[in-house]
Design a protein around this motif. Structure first.
Motif, mmCIF file in Angstrom:
data_model
loop_
_atom_site.group_PDB
_atom_site.id
_atom_site.type_symbol
_atom_site.label_atom_id
_atom_site.label_comp_id
_atom_site.label_asym_id
_atom_site.label_seq_id
_atom_site.Cartn_x
_atom_site.Cartn_y
_atom_site.Cartn_z
ATOM 1 N N UNK A 1 0.814 -1.211 0.000
ATOM 2 C CA UNK A 1 0.000 0.000 0.000
ATOM 3 C C UNK A 1 0.855 1.273 0.000
ATOM 4 N N UNK A 2 0.218 2.428 -0.205
ATOM 5 C CA UNK A 2 -1.235 2.608 -0.264
ATOM 6 C C UNK A 2 -1.870 2.273 -1.609
ATOM 7 N N UNK A 3 -1.047 1.848 -2.598
ATOM 8 C CA UNK A 3 -1.572 1.534 -3.922
ATOM 9 C C UNK A 3 -1.212 0.114 -4.330
ATOM 10 N N UNK A 4 -2.032 -0.460 -5.207
ATOM 11 C CA UNK A 4 -1.739 -1.788 -5.725
ATOM 12 C C UNK A 4 -0.374 -1.811 -6.405
ATOM 13 N N UNK A 5 0.000 -0.710 -7.038
ATOM 14 C CA UNK A 5 1.280 -0.623 -7.738
ATOM 15 C C UNK A 5 2.480 -0.744 -6.806
ATOM 16 N N UNK A 6 2.254 -0.579 -5.490
ATOM 17 C CA UNK A 6 3.347 -0.747 -4.526
ATOM 18 C C UNK A 6 3.689 -2.208 -4.288
ATOM 19 N N UNK A 7 2.804 -3.110 -4.715
ATOM 20 C CA UNK A 7 3.105 -4.526 -4.706
ATOM 21 C C UNK A 7 2.960 -5.211 -3.352
ATOM 22 N N UNK A 8 3.603 -6.388 -3.268
ATOM 23 C CA UNK A 8 3.553 -7.248 -2.087
ATOM 24 C C UNK A 8 4.993 -7.613 -1.719
ATOM 25 N N UNK A 9 5.291 -7.867 -0.438
ATOM 26 C CA UNK A 9 6.687 -8.020 -0.017
ATOM 27 C C UNK A 9 7.391 -9.267 -0.528
ATOM 28 N N UNK A 10 6.669 -10.321 -0.860
ATOM 29 C CA UNK A 10 7.283 -11.556 -1.389
ATOM 30 C C UNK A 10 8.358 -12.097 -0.451
ATOM 31 N N UNK A 11 7.958 -12.368 0.791
ATOM 32 C CA UNK A 11 8.943 -12.819 1.778
ATOM 33 C C UNK A 11 8.721 -14.256 2.234
ATOM 34 N N UNK A 12 8.024 -15.065 1.420
ATOM 35 C CA UNK A 12 7.771 -16.454 1.781
ATOM 36 C C UNK A 12 8.658 -17.400 0.975
ATOM 37 N N UNK A 13 9.067 -18.498 1.593
ATOM 38 C CA UNK A 13 9.901 -19.488 0.905
ATOM 39 C C UNK A 13 9.188 -20.827 0.735
ATOM 40 N N UNK A 14 8.019 -21.002 1.381
ATOM 41 C CA UNK A 14 7.266 -22.242 1.280
ATOM 42 C C UNK A 14 5.820 -21.972 1.637
ATOM 43 N N UNK A 15 5.002 -23.015 1.585
ATOM 44 C CA UNK A 15 3.613 -22.901 2.022
ATOM 45 C C UNK A 15 3.448 -23.353 3.470
ATOM 46 N N UNK A 16 4.574 -23.467 4.183
ATOM 47 C CA UNK A 16 4.565 -23.671 5.631
ATOM 48 C C UNK A 16 3.768 -24.896 6.073
ATOM 49 N N UNK A 17 3.989 -26.002 5.380
ATOM 50 C CA UNK A 17 3.348 -27.244 5.782
ATOM 51 C C UNK A 17 1.947 -27.423 5.265
ATOM 52 N N UNK A 18 1.459 -26.472 4.494
ATOM 53 C CA UNK A 18 0.113 -26.554 3.936
ATOM 54 C C UNK A 18 0.208 -26.741 2.424
ATOM 55 N N UNK A 19 -0.928 -27.017 1.790
ATOM 56 C CA UNK A 19 -0.939 -27.091 0.340
ATOM 57 C C UNK A 19 -1.005 -25.686 -0.252
ATOM 58 N N UNK A 20 -0.856 -25.591 -1.565
ATOM 59 C CA UNK A 20 -0.929 -24.308 -2.267
ATOM 60 C C UNK A 20 -2.367 -23.932 -2.621
ATOM 61 N N UNK A 21 -3.334 -24.707 -2.119
ATOM 62 C CA UNK A 21 -4.735 -24.499 -2.485
ATOM 63 C C UNK A 21 -5.334 -23.272 -1.801
#
Length: 210
Positions: free
Chosen positions: A143-163
């Motif tokens: 934020x504050x805008x969609x153009x600012x994006x997302x942090x992308x700080x994940x390396x896995x789905x943490x034991x869960x599926x990608x669903x």
């Protein structure tokens, strides 16, 4: 939020699929269309955008089923075990209205962990076009805008599926998903651009038989 439950998640498996179901209640008042989406993320840092329109002032409800499962608005039973979802809501100019993780409205507990990490909230909106984005915790919209994006700080789905699975209810139309690079948008431009691309693809297929 239970930090222990988050740290106990193991590495998940990504399966690529996507389905969407729209259900309209014919005898109900305006904004009676409910849209149910299901699918997967290919990468833990991916996110997907969906666009919806309300022809008049309305209250939209956004409800996920990724974590604990349940029966969505289309009547489909969603299995538990998906990743911890975040839903971020933007207006037609790409300004972030709010981003929500875990409730705050009641959600069921996951059978395996007992935690309640699905998202369920309502937002009063004026007539117009909006975008909702689903991402994995803790890739909150910057934020504050969609153009600012997302942090992308994940390396896995943490034991869960990608669903993932979620509903958009109380709106007139909805389209999606889109995984385009964040940028300001108008839903009209999105529809026109998509139509033009489809026509060009058909022409190329007809001439080259690719």
């Amino acid at each position: 939020m239970n930090t222990l439950n988050r740290t106990l998640k193991l590495i998940g498996v990504s399966v690529t699929s996507l389905t969407a179901t729209a259900m309209t209640l014919g005898s109900a008042p305006a904004h009676a269309a409910n849209f149910s989406y299901t699918g997967t993320l290919d990468n833990p840092n991916d996110f997907q955008s969906f666009f919806f329109t309300a022809n008049g002032a309305s209250t939209v409800n956004l409800r996920s089923y990724s974590w604990a499962g349940g029966t969505n608005a289309a009547g489909t039973v969603i299995a538990d075990g998906g990743f911890d979802p975040i839903l971020s809501l933007f207006d037609s100019t790409g300004v972030l209205i709010q981003t929500v993780d875990d409730g705050p409205d009641p959600v069921p507990a996951d059978p395996a962990t007992g935690s309640r990490y699905d998202t369920n909230f309502s937002q009063a909106l004026a007539a117009g076009n909006n975008r909702v984005v689903i991402s994995q915790f803790d890739n909150f919209a910057i934020g504050p805008n969609f153009s600012d994006g997302f942090p992308s700080n994940q390396t896995s789905f943490n034991g869960r599926t990608a669903n993932w699975a979620f509903d958009i209810t109380g709106v007139d139309t909805s389209t999606g998903p889109s995984t385009a690079v964040p940028e300001p948008f108008t839903i009209v431009g999105t529809i026109i651009g998509g139509t033009a691309a489809l026509r060009m693809r058909k022409k190329l297929k007809a001439t080259s038989k690719l």
